[in-house]
Design a protein around this motif. Structure first.
Motif, PDB file in Angstrom:
ATOM      1  N   SER A 131      -1.387   7.747  -7.517  1.00  0.00           N
ATOM      2  CA  SER A 131      -1.541   6.323  -7.240  1.00  0.00           C
ATOM      3  C   SER A 131      -0.339   5.775  -6.474  1.00  0.00           C
ATOM      4  O   SER A 131      -0.458   4.792  -5.742  1.00  0.00           O
ATOM      5  N   TYR A 132       0.824   6.417  -6.620  1.00  0.00           N
ATOM      6  CA  TYR A 132       2.023   5.995  -5.885  1.00  0.00           C
ATOM      7  C   TYR A 132       1.803   6.169  -4.380  1.00  0.00           C
ATOM      8  O   TYR A 132       2.242   5.350  -3.573  1.00  0.00           O
ATOM      9  N   THR A 133       1.127   7.240  -4.008  1.00  0.00           N
ATOM     10  CA  THR A 133       0.873   7.489  -2.588  1.00  0.00           C
ATOM     11  C   THR A 133      -0.358   6.744  -2.077  1.00  0.00           C
ATOM     12  O   THR A 133      -0.439   6.425  -0.893  1.00  0.00           O
ATOM     13  N   ALA A 134      -1.321   6.467  -2.959  1.00  0.00           N
ATOM     14  CA  ALA A 134      -2.568   5.829  -2.524  1.00  0.00           C
ATOM     15  C   ALA A 134      -2.515   4.310  -2.577  1.00  0.00           C
ATOM     16  O   ALA A 134      -2.975   3.627  -1.674  1.00  0.00           O
ATOM     17  N   PHE A 135      -1.941   3.749  -3.665  1.00  0.00           N
ATOM     18  CA  PHE A 135      -2.004   2.304  -3.881  1.00  0.00           C
ATOM     19  C   PHE A 135      -0.661   1.595  -3.795  1.00  0.00           C
ATOM     20  O   PHE A 135      -0.604   0.414  -3.480  1.00  0.00           O
ATOM     21  N   GLY A 136       0.412   2.283  -4.109  1.00  0.00           N
ATOM     22  CA  GLY A 136       1.716   1.640  -4.078  1.00  0.00           C
ATOM     23  C   GLY A 136       2.380   1.612  -5.443  1.00  0.00           C
ATOM     24  O   GLY A 136       1.806   1.999  -6.464  1.00  0.00           O
ATOM     25  N   GLU A 137       3.622   1.120  -5.455  1.00  0.00           N
ATOM     26  CA  GLU A 137       4.496   1.277  -6.613  1.00  0.00           C
ATOM     27  C   GLU A 137       4.036   0.568  -7.881  1.00  0.00           C
ATOM     28  O   GLU A 137       4.047   1.154  -8.970  1.00  0.00           O
ATOM     29  N   VAL A 138       3.615  -0.695  -7.775  1.00  0.00           N
ATOM     30  CA  VAL A 138       3.274  -1.423  -8.991  1.00  0.00           C
ATOM     31  C   VAL A 138       2.041  -0.817  -9.670  1.00  0.00           C
ATOM     32  O   VAL A 138       1.966  -0.727 -10.897  1.00  0.00           O
ATOM     33  N   ILE A 139       1.068  -0.357  -8.861  1.00  0.00           N
ATOM     34  CA  ILE A 139      -0.112   0.307  -9.437  1.00  0.00           C
ATOM     35  C   ILE A 139       0.298   1.645 -10.049  1.00  0.00           C
ATOM     36  O   ILE A 139      -0.183   2.026 -11.122  1.00  0.00           O
ATOM     37  N   ALA A 140       1.225   2.336  -9.365  1.00  0.00           N
ATOM     38  CA  ALA A 140       1.716   3.613  -9.903  1.00  0.00           C
ATOM     39  C   ALA A 140       2.406   3.396 -11.248  1.00  0.00           C
ATOM     40  O   ALA A 140       2.233   4.173 -12.188  1.00  0.00           O
TER      41      ALA A 140
END
Length: 478
Positions: free
Chosen positions: A99-108
């Motif tokens: 999710s860090y690579t797909a959606f970004g930090e806060v979602i990760a």
């Protein structure tokens, strides 16, 4: 302008690691067989030896086989999505890293915090279940612990701490600090024992099946089957833990999909067959016991085999605990390495090449949870955390395909976006079948996590330009 900048900082994405990156401090020692046994070790345990009876008696009856099939299909869709991510982004952290690579930090962060809930509470719940079987085994030899130390904190019942649950947790923690290959070898031995026990139950139990016990097949209707699926979903938790081993796999792009899909396929077949035989031997309304598989042999006067099943259950539940705690430590390692958690969790021991200090910190916390909190309360929160993670990972495949169409993939999910959407919808549907209190506690956990992120993780993140981290960090992860 400032609001846009703050918003973009929340969704900053971690660069995708290449398959040729061997800079991990962890030792690459695992192959496809290790990963498959790791997955089977995580999946077959409390679900098959404990939950089958409860789910049959209170939710699905003989229709439990359909509950396992439904949960297995949803898990299979999710497993395909995990396999593509694992072969595309061979890094520790599982759904958090994806999710860090797909959606970004806060979602990760939300996913990582959610997985801390899943792995931590699942580990504590499994340790609690292990304690019950072990104490039963001790009683067979005429040995008993002081009553106050036999179960979680419950003054009205006269119990204050589950000593054996805490002890087995600390033993597993010690094993994990010795090295991943050593842990995998111990796991492989125990997996072989419990597979043999399950096959003994199938081979012997099939001769004691009474087809009349399957009538009525759906005593609680279709709603009972779906509620049963939401309950036995706990039995499938674990295949995702295989992906947390990415940086300790020799050929991650090839071996991770094999381990994930093979372990899930093996366990789904065994679950369906065992549930069918179990409800055929014992009337479903008599299965609300803590050891249904062993009870089935007692029911047909095979007490010798019942003892063997109990021993196999202890081995089986031990492997689940080992893999769950392994997944927990590697998740904490990844989040710490990215700056979102304290550096203590990513400090690697030079001798064993494991995050030993972080493993002990996590192990002690899990031991306290398993000692003080009851199995029921722990298990309730595990399912919702896992289903949430599976849903987000499934949708992440669609995002990754759109934003990174040329990314090298060792495995590709077929029929995108159909299968990822079906996976996400299936997970959300099972979430709706869980109790309201579970939802309230889950949201409270996420709110606590967001407070920690905004107070610590966002500022100490290695993707925060204000931290002055050199471009070498980002180049390393490219």
């Amino acid at each position: 302008m400032r609001e846009n900048k703050q918003r973009s900082s929340l969704f900053r994405k971690k660069p995708i690691a290449s398959d040729g990156d061997n800079s991990s401090a962890l030792k690459r020692a695992l192959g496809p067989l290790d990963l498959t046994t790791l997955g089977v070790g995580a999946i077959i345990g409390t679900g098959i030896f404990v939950l089958t009876g409860v789910a049959a008696a209170t939710y699905a009856g003989p229709g439990l086989v359909l509950s396992f099939l439904l949960a297995g299909i949803i898990c299979a869709f999710a497993a395909l999505c995990y396999s593509e991510f694992a072969s595309s982004i061979p890094a520790s952290g599982s759904a958090y890293t994806y999710s860090y690579t797909a959606f970004g930090e806060v979602i990760a962060w939300i996913l990582g915090w959610d997985l801390i809930l899943e792995y931590g509470f699942a580990s504590a719940a499994v340790a609690s279940g292990w304690s019950g079987y072990f104490q039963t085994l001790l009683s067979g030899f005429g040995l008993e612990l002081p009553h106050a130390l036999t179960s979680a904190f419950s003054p009205e019942k006269g119990t204050y701490f589950d000593l054996t649950a805490a002890v087995i947790t600390l033993i597993i923690t010690f094993l994990l600090t010795r090295g991943v290959k050593e842990a995998a070898r111990a796991n492989g031995i125990m997996v072989a024992i419990k597979i043999i026990v399950v096959l003994i139950f199938i081979g012997v139990g099939v001769f004691y099946v009474e087809p009349t016990n399957w009538q009525p097949f759906l005593p609680f209707g279709i709603s009972g089957v779906t509620a049963g699926a939401a309950t036995v979903f706990f039995a499938y938790i674990g295949f995702d833990a295989v992906s947390t081993a990415a940086e300790e796999v020799k050929q991650p792009q090839r071996d991770l999909p094999i381990g994930i899909i093979a372990s899930l396929a093996i366990c789904t077949v065994l679950y369906i067959v065992v549930s069918l035989i179990l409800t055929g031997i014992v009337p479903y309304n008599m299965l609300n016991v803590s050891d249904p598989v062993a009870f089935a042999f007692e029911f047909v006067q095979l007490k010798g085999l019942s003892w063997i099943v109990s021993l196999g259950a202890i081995a089986g539940i031990t492997t689940v605990l080992l893999v769950m705690m392994y997944g927990q430590t590697r998740l904490l390692y990844s989040m710490s390495r990215d700056g979102l958690l304290s550096p203590v969790f990513s400090k690697v021991s030079g001798k064993s090449q494991t995050p030993a200090v972080g493993t002990w910190v996590a192990g002690i916390i899990v031991a306290l949870f398993s000692g003080f909190i009851s199995l029921g309360h722990l298990a309730e929160l595990t399912n919702i955390g896992t289903l949430f993670a599976f849903a987000v990972v499934s949708l992440g495949i669609i995002v990754l395909r759109k934003n990174n169409p040329d990314l090298k993939r060792g495995f590709r999910v077929p029929l995108v976006p159909l299968i990822p959407i079906l996976s996400a919808l299936g997970c959300v549907y099972l979430m709706t079948r869980l109790a309201a209190l579970t939802w309230i506690t889950f949201f409270a956990w996420l709110i606590i996590g967001l407070i920690i992120y905004f107070a610590y993780g966002r500022h100490y993140s290695h993707l925060n330009p204000a931290r002055g981290i050199s471009s070498a960090f980002r180049a390393k992860d490219k």
